[in-house]
Scaffold this motif. Structure first.
Motif, PDB file in Angstrom:
ATOM      1  N   VAL A  43       0.849  -1.200   0.000  1.00 41.47           N
ATOM      2  CA  VAL A  43       0.000   0.000   0.000  1.00 41.47           C
ATOM      3  C   VAL A  43       0.878   1.242   0.000  1.00 41.47           C
ATOM      4  CG1 VAL A  43      -1.704   1.328   1.307  1.00 41.47           C
ATOM      5  CG2 VAL A  43      -1.913  -1.163   1.149  1.00 41.47           C
ATOM      6  N   LEU A  44       1.880   1.248   0.875  1.00 44.93           N
ATOM      7  CA  LEU A  44       2.763   2.411   0.970  1.00 44.93           C
ATOM      8  C   LEU A  44       3.648   2.553  -0.272  1.00 44.93           C
ATOM      9  CD1 LEU A  44       3.851   2.087   4.721  1.00 44.93           C
ATOM     10  CD2 LEU A  44       2.018   3.509   3.762  1.00 44.93           C
ATOM     11  N   GLN A  45       4.128   1.440  -0.787  1.00 43.96           N
ATOM     12  CA  GLN A  45       4.998   1.476  -1.967  1.00 43.96           C
ATOM     13  C   GLN A  45       4.268   1.943  -3.224  1.00 43.96           C
ATOM     14  OE1 GLN A  45       6.469  -2.584  -1.836  1.00 43.96           O
ATOM     15  NE2 GLN A  45       8.446  -1.891  -1.033  1.00 43.96           N
ATOM     16  N   ASP A  49       2.612   9.449  -6.354  1.00 44.27           N
ATOM     17  CA  ASP A  49       2.194  10.806  -6.707  1.00 44.27           C
ATOM     18  C   ASP A  49       0.833  11.059  -6.053  1.00 44.27           C
ATOM     19  OD1 ASP A  49       0.347   9.350  -8.274  1.00 44.27           O
ATOM     20  OD2 ASP A  49       1.527   9.621 -10.091  1.00 44.27           O
ATOM     21  N   LYS A  50       0.263  12.233  -6.278  1.00 46.74           N
ATOM     22  CA  LYS A  50      -0.996  12.585  -5.629  1.00 46.74           C
ATOM     23  C   LYS A  50      -2.115  11.622  -6.017  1.00 46.74           C
ATOM     24  CE  LYS A  50      -4.207  16.377  -4.702  1.00 46.74           C
ATOM     25  NZ  LYS A  50      -5.276  15.492  -4.366  1.00 46.74           N
ATOM     26  N   GLU A  51      -2.194  11.281  -7.286  1.00 45.79           N
ATOM     27  CA  GLU A  51      -3.260  10.390  -7.751  1.00 45.79           C
ATOM     28  C   GLU A  51      -3.177   9.012  -7.086  1.00 45.79           C
ATOM     29  OE1 GLU A  51      -4.894   8.357 -11.878  1.00 45.79           O
ATOM     30  OE2 GLU A  51      -3.497  10.034 -12.016  1.00 45.79           O
ATOM     31  N   SER A  52      -1.980   8.443  -7.066  1.00 45.62           N
ATOM     32  CA  SER A  52      -1.835   7.127  -6.434  1.00 45.62           C
ATOM     33  C   SER A  52      -2.031   7.220  -4.922  1.00 45.62           C
ATOM     34  CB  SER A  52      -0.479   6.499  -6.765  1.00 45.62           C
ATOM     35  OG  SER A  52       0.582   7.307  -6.301  1.00 45.62           O
ATOM     36  N   LYS A  55      -5.748   7.246  -4.333  1.00 39.17           N
ATOM     37  CA  LYS A  55      -6.288   5.904  -4.554  1.00 39.17           C
ATOM     38  C   LYS A  55      -5.903   4.934  -3.430  1.00 39.17           C
ATOM     39  CE  LYS A  55      -6.532   6.132  -9.578  1.00 39.17           C
ATOM     40  NZ  LYS A  55      -5.979   5.617 -10.838  1.00 39.17           N
ATOM     41  N   SER A  56      -4.795   5.189  -2.756  1.00 32.76           N
ATOM     42  CA  SER A  56      -4.302   4.290  -1.717  1.00 32.76           C
ATOM     43  C   SER A  56      -4.879   4.579  -0.338  1.00 32.76           C
ATOM     44  CB  SER A  56      -2.776   4.352  -1.650  1.00 32.76           C
ATOM     45  OG  SER A  56      -2.214   3.883  -2.849  1.00 32.76           O
ATOM     46  N   ASN A 117       0.764  15.623  -1.058  1.00 31.75           N
ATOM     47  CA  ASN A 117      -0.328  16.590  -0.883  1.00 31.75           C
ATOM     48  C   ASN A 117      -1.722  15.979  -1.049  1.00 31.75           C
ATOM     49  OD1 ASN A 117       1.402  18.818  -0.344  1.00 31.75           O
ATOM     50  ND2 ASN A 117       1.904  18.844  -2.530  1.00 31.75           N
ATOM     51  N   SER A 118      -1.828  14.717  -0.707  1.00 36.62           N
ATOM     52  CA  SER A 118      -3.133  14.048  -0.750  1.00 36.62           C
ATOM     53  C   SER A 118      -3.720  14.093   0.652  1.00 36.62           C
ATOM     54  CB  SER A 118      -2.971  12.596  -1.201  1.00 36.62           C
ATOM     55  OG  SER A 118      -4.160  11.878  -0.964  1.00 36.62           O
ATOM     56  N   LEU A 119      -4.744  14.868   0.836  1.00 33.62           N
ATOM     57  CA  LEU A 119      -5.357  15.000   2.153  1.00 33.62           C
ATOM     58  C   LEU A 119      -5.981  13.686   2.608  1.00 33.62           C
ATOM     59  CD1 LEU A 119      -6.019  16.792   4.539  1.00 33.62           C
ATOM     60  CD2 LEU A 119      -8.116  17.486   3.340  1.00 33.62           C
ATOM     61  N   SER A 120      -6.634  12.977   1.698  1.00 31.23           N
ATOM     62  CA  SER A 120      -7.277  11.715   2.082  1.00 31.23           C
ATOM     63  C   SER A 120      -6.233  10.683   2.536  1.00 31.23           C
ATOM     64  CB  SER A 120      -8.127  11.167   0.935  1.00 31.23           C
ATOM     65  OG  SER A 120      -7.332  10.941  -0.206  1.00 31.23           O
ATOM     66  N   PHE A 121      -5.124  10.609   1.824  1.00 27.69           N
ATOM     67  CA  PHE A 121      -4.068   9.668   2.227  1.00 27.69           C
ATOM     68  C   PHE A 121      -3.388  10.140   3.513  1.00 27.69           C
ATOM     69  CE2 PHE A 121       0.221   7.946   2.288  1.00 27.69           C
ATOM     70  CZ  PHE A 121      -0.053   6.594   2.127  1.00 27.69           C
ATOM     71  N   PHE A 122      -3.139  11.435   3.606  1.00 27.15           N
ATOM     72  CA  PHE A 122      -2.464  11.984   4.776  1.00 27.15           C
ATOM     73  C   PHE A 122      -3.226  11.661   6.065  1.00 27.15           C
ATOM     74  CE2 PHE A 122      -1.957  15.414   7.896  1.00 27.15           C
ATOM     75  CZ  PHE A 122      -0.614  15.226   8.218  1.00 27.15           C
ATOM     76  N   LYS A 123      -4.533  11.736   6.026  1.00 24.90           N
ATOM     77  CA  LYS A 123      -5.334  11.447   7.222  1.00 24.90           C
ATOM     78  C   LYS A 123      -5.099  10.014   7.701  1.00 24.90           C
ATOM     79  CE  LYS A 123      -9.048  14.745   6.323  1.00 24.90           C
ATOM     80  NZ  LYS A 123     -10.464  14.894   5.950  1.00 24.90           N
ATOM     81  N   GLN A 124      -5.098   9.068   6.777  1.00 22.95           N
ATOM     82  CA  GLN A 124      -4.873   7.669   7.135  1.00 22.95           C
ATOM     83  C   GLN A 124      -3.415   7.440   7.547  1.00 22.95           C
ATOM     84  OE1 GLN A 124      -7.642   5.990   7.437  1.00 22.95           O
ATOM     85  NE2 GLN A 124      -8.614   7.792   6.550  1.00 22.95           N
ATOM     86  N   PHE A 125      -2.522   8.100   6.848  1.00 21.02           N
ATOM     87  CA  PHE A 125      -1.093   7.999   7.128  1.00 21.02           C
ATOM     88  C   PHE A 125      -0.785   8.513   8.532  1.00 21.02           C
ATOM     89  CE2 PHE A 125       3.252   9.745   6.868  1.00 21.02           C
ATOM     90  CZ  PHE A 125       3.944   8.629   6.450  1.00 21.02           C
TER      91      PHE A 125
END
Length: 134
Positions: A43-45, A49-52, A55-56, A117-125
């Motif tokens: 998942v992390l690998q 980029d922002k799009e991936s 999606k992750s 700069n993905s807010l959705s990913f950053f929250k989970q991260f």
């Protein structure tokens, strides 16, 4: 005299070779925690980029409950005999360092890239990092 020295040395080595039995629930918890990077690492690998990253986010969110449950289970372990503790280290330390080391490499990479700069990913991260810090 020589024979007694060899016998003493052999007797001294026997306890070191005897492996303590790890209680099944503790063994299962450590085994699961050691294998969790197999799910987390891809998942992390995949985040390049922002799009991936966007999606992750859901995939990372799906792994977090497992991590939470395993961390909770491990924190319930309050005392271990020195023998069991040594056996856990012998059995799991190498794989744990290797597997979780790769996860932490990805964490550092993603921190440096600011999660693209993905807010959705950053929250989970951020939840992931908080759980691992505990």
């Amino acid at each position: 005299m020589r024979f007694s020295s060899l016998l003493t040395a052999a007797v001294a080595l026997v306890p070191a070779m005897v492996q303590a039995a790890i209680p099944t629930d503790i063994d299962n918890a450590f085994a699961s925690y050691t294998k969790l990077p197999e799910q987390l690492l891809p998942v992390l690998q995949n985040v390049k980029d922002k799009e991936s990253a966007d999606k992750s986010a859901d995939a990372l969110n799906a792994v977090l409950p497992q991590l939470y449950d395993l961390r909770t289970e491990l924190t319930k372990i309050t005392t271990l005999s020195p023998e069991v503790s040594a056996e856990i280290v012998r059995k799991y330390s190498h794989a744990m360092r290797q597997n979780w080391g790769k996860v932490y490499e990805e964490i550092f990479r993603l921190q440096k890239q600011r999660c693209y700069n993905s807010l959705s990913f950053f929250k989970q991260f951020q939840v992931l990092c908080m759980m691992l810090d505990q």
